[in-house]
Motif scaffolding. Sequence first.
Motif: not given
Length: 72
Positions: A29-31, A33-36, A59-62
């Motif tokens: 997380p936070g590293e 383009s994806f939230r999870s 995958q959940e995109p950010d």
Amino acid sequence: CVLVFCFDIDLVEQIDVQPDGEIVAVVVPGEGSFRSGRTTMRIEADPAGGTRITSATEQEPDFFVPPLIGPM
């Protein structure tokens, strides 16, 4: 690029090999383009003499995914 939407995507994962041989990759997380997200892979001998690779990914995109290529 998808139609007129162009962007870079970074995927940062922590990869571990489980005792049963399964390979598990979890999004950091936070590293990127994806939230999870999580990917599991299993590599097995195929009875016919080849190799079988089974993979499942969620995958959940950010980032914004335009409704042209997904639900609203």
